[in-house]
Design a protein around this motif. Sequence first.
Motif, PDB file in Angstrom:
ATOM      1  N   ALA A 185       0.829  -1.206   0.000  1.00  0.00           N
ATOM      2  CA  ALA A 185       0.000   0.000   0.000  1.00  0.00           C
ATOM      3  C   ALA A 185       0.862   1.254   0.000  1.00  0.00           C
ATOM      4  O   ALA A 185       0.564   2.231  -0.706  1.00  0.00           O
ATOM      5  N   ILE A 186       1.920   1.235   0.798  1.00  0.00           N
ATOM      6  CA  ILE A 186       2.825   2.384   0.857  1.00  0.00           C
ATOM      7  C   ILE A 186       3.455   2.638  -0.505  1.00  0.00           C
ATOM      8  O   ILE A 186       3.497   3.780  -0.990  1.00  0.00           O
ATOM      9  N   ILE A 187       3.939   1.591  -1.141  1.00  0.00           N
ATOM     10  CA  ILE A 187       4.594   1.754  -2.444  1.00  0.00           C
ATOM     11  C   ILE A 187       3.607   2.283  -3.477  1.00  0.00           C
ATOM     12  O   ILE A 187       3.930   3.182  -4.268  1.00  0.00           O
ATOM     13  N   ALA A 188       2.389   1.754  -3.481  1.00  0.00           N
ATOM     14  CA  ALA A 188       1.378   2.244  -4.426  1.00  0.00           C
ATOM     15  C   ALA A 188       1.067   3.713  -4.172  1.00  0.00           C
ATOM     16  O   ALA A 188       0.932   4.508  -5.115  1.00  0.00           O
ATOM     17  N   ASP A 189       0.970   4.109  -2.906  1.00  0.00           N
ATOM     18  CA  ASP A 189       0.702   5.508  -2.575  1.00  0.00           C
ATOM     19  C   ASP A 189       1.843   6.412  -3.032  1.00  0.00           C
ATOM     20  O   ASP A 189       1.616   7.524  -3.525  1.00  0.00           O
ATOM     21  N   VAL A 190       3.074   5.948  -2.852  1.00  0.00           N
ATOM     22  CA  VAL A 190       4.235   6.729  -3.276  1.00  0.00           C
ATOM     23  C   VAL A 190       4.242   6.887  -4.794  1.00  0.00           C
ATOM     24  O   VAL A 190       4.451   7.995  -5.322  1.00  0.00           O
ATOM     25  N   MET A 191       3.993   5.796  -5.515  1.00  0.00           N
ATOM     26  CA  MET A 191       3.986   5.872  -6.977  1.00  0.00           C
ATOM     27  C   MET A 191       2.911   6.835  -7.466  1.00  0.00           C
ATOM     28  O   MET A 191       3.131   7.616  -8.404  1.00  0.00           O
ATOM     29  N   LEU A 339       8.300   9.877   3.993  1.00  0.00           N
ATOM     30  CA  LEU A 339       9.760   9.742   3.951  1.00  0.00           C
ATOM     31  C   LEU A 339      10.234   9.256   2.590  1.00  0.00           C
ATOM     32  O   LEU A 339      11.218   9.785   2.042  1.00  0.00           O
ATOM     33  N   LEU A 340       9.569   8.298   2.019  1.00  0.00           N
ATOM     34  CA  LEU A 340       9.993   7.803   0.711  1.00  0.00           C
ATOM     35  C   LEU A 340       9.876   8.889  -0.353  1.00  0.00           C
ATOM     36  O   LEU A 340      10.768   9.048  -1.194  1.00  0.00           O
ATOM     37  N   ILE A 341       8.812   9.657  -0.319  1.00  0.00           N
ATOM     38  CA  ILE A 341       8.663  10.741  -1.293  1.00  0.00           C
ATOM     39  C   ILE A 341       9.793  11.764  -1.123  1.00  0.00           C
ATOM     40  O   ILE A 341      10.404  12.202  -2.114  1.00  0.00           O
ATOM     41  N   ALA A 342      10.092  12.114   0.107  1.00  0.00           N
ATOM     42  CA  ALA A 342      11.168  13.079   0.363  1.00  0.00           C
ATOM     43  C   ALA A 342      12.513  12.549  -0.109  1.00  0.00           C
ATOM     44  O   ALA A 342      13.324  13.290  -0.686  1.00  0.00           O
ATOM     45  N   VAL A 343      12.773  11.279   0.113  1.00  0.00           N
ATOM     46  CA  VAL A 343      14.031  10.658  -0.322  1.00  0.00           C
ATOM     47  C   VAL A 343      14.120  10.643  -1.845  1.00  0.00           C
ATOM     48  O   VAL A 343      15.163  10.983  -2.435  1.00  0.00           O
TER      49      VAL A 343
END
Length: 357
Positions: A185-191, A339-343
Amino acid sequence: MEDNTTGWLKQMAETPGVSGFEHRVKELLKKRLHGIAEVSYDKIGSIIFKKQGTNHMPKIMLAGHMDEIGFMVKNITKEGFLKFSTLGGWWEQVMLGQRVTVLTSRGDIPGVIGSKPPHILTPEERKKIVPKKEMYIDIGASSEEEAREFGVRPGDAVVPYSEFTVMKNPRLLMAKAWDNRIGCAIIADVMAALQQEIHPNTVYGVGTVQEEVGLRGAKTSAGVIDPDIAFAVDTCVAGDTPGVTTDQAASKLGKGVAICIYDASMIPHTKLRDFVIETAEQNHIPYQLEFTEGGGTDAGRIHIHGQGVPSLVLSIPTRYLHSHHSIIHRDDYEAAVDLLIAVLKRLDDKQYRDLVM
């Protein structure tokens, strides 16, 4: 009242997908990211979503495994009970008496894991944990023939049954399969969020298969992508329940995304680790440091692909992992996305070269 995010997480958690049978989860991810990213696959079932940024390099892999722990029908007794093999790591104490769903060619049917009742056990037998080999699944069939008429065959997948539940504290969410649907879910949201962001790299969001039985999809999907950097997004043991010491598990629900400093399958790339911590602090994103001495993630395979891939694990602290009902905190999930988006907004080719030199 259910918001869009709660509905999305409910779908992810409740969708059945044990190791080797992840296709329903894959279809859910495809629906979520339709029109957002290019889609490709490895040859054993993993799905790869590609999001091109302003530069082709570095290639960054975000890996979340689609499979949950479960069972497979091994054979049917003449009385109509199902004997099973486990898929992934199960502890006998959390299995007995739990409801399951058998995925047959004629539809999904309910069942319950059973064994001899305590009423007919000797006092000595009652003190012992019932071994898996003595358990069976009761689907209400009166014979092997009737079980087959229901559509059951050896090789059918069996999935834990649990209804997604928002707890009295609405930030806490209970469900099956947080390991590792929350990572997916996190990865899909980031994408999806990257549509609105400038990122100087190519991002690959991957739903891997068969992590719980040997990190298999991580190896094959890394072979397709040949990544420069990788992040595994997974779960970790929450250390905030009775009897668990900080020395055993340091992460706590609601305190932020957990950045792994060690697990049994990988020592994280230290420069990448420090870069991510710095990014979290600069953006005031709550995080905590965690270690896992008795387990590993997809990053364990990805980081030794080819000449090596600088890798790190980001985790969501989770209570009661590898059981029918586990609990996460929505704040930790949101911190991981942030955090992933910021990175990804910072990881350009120069930064990558600074990390690997």
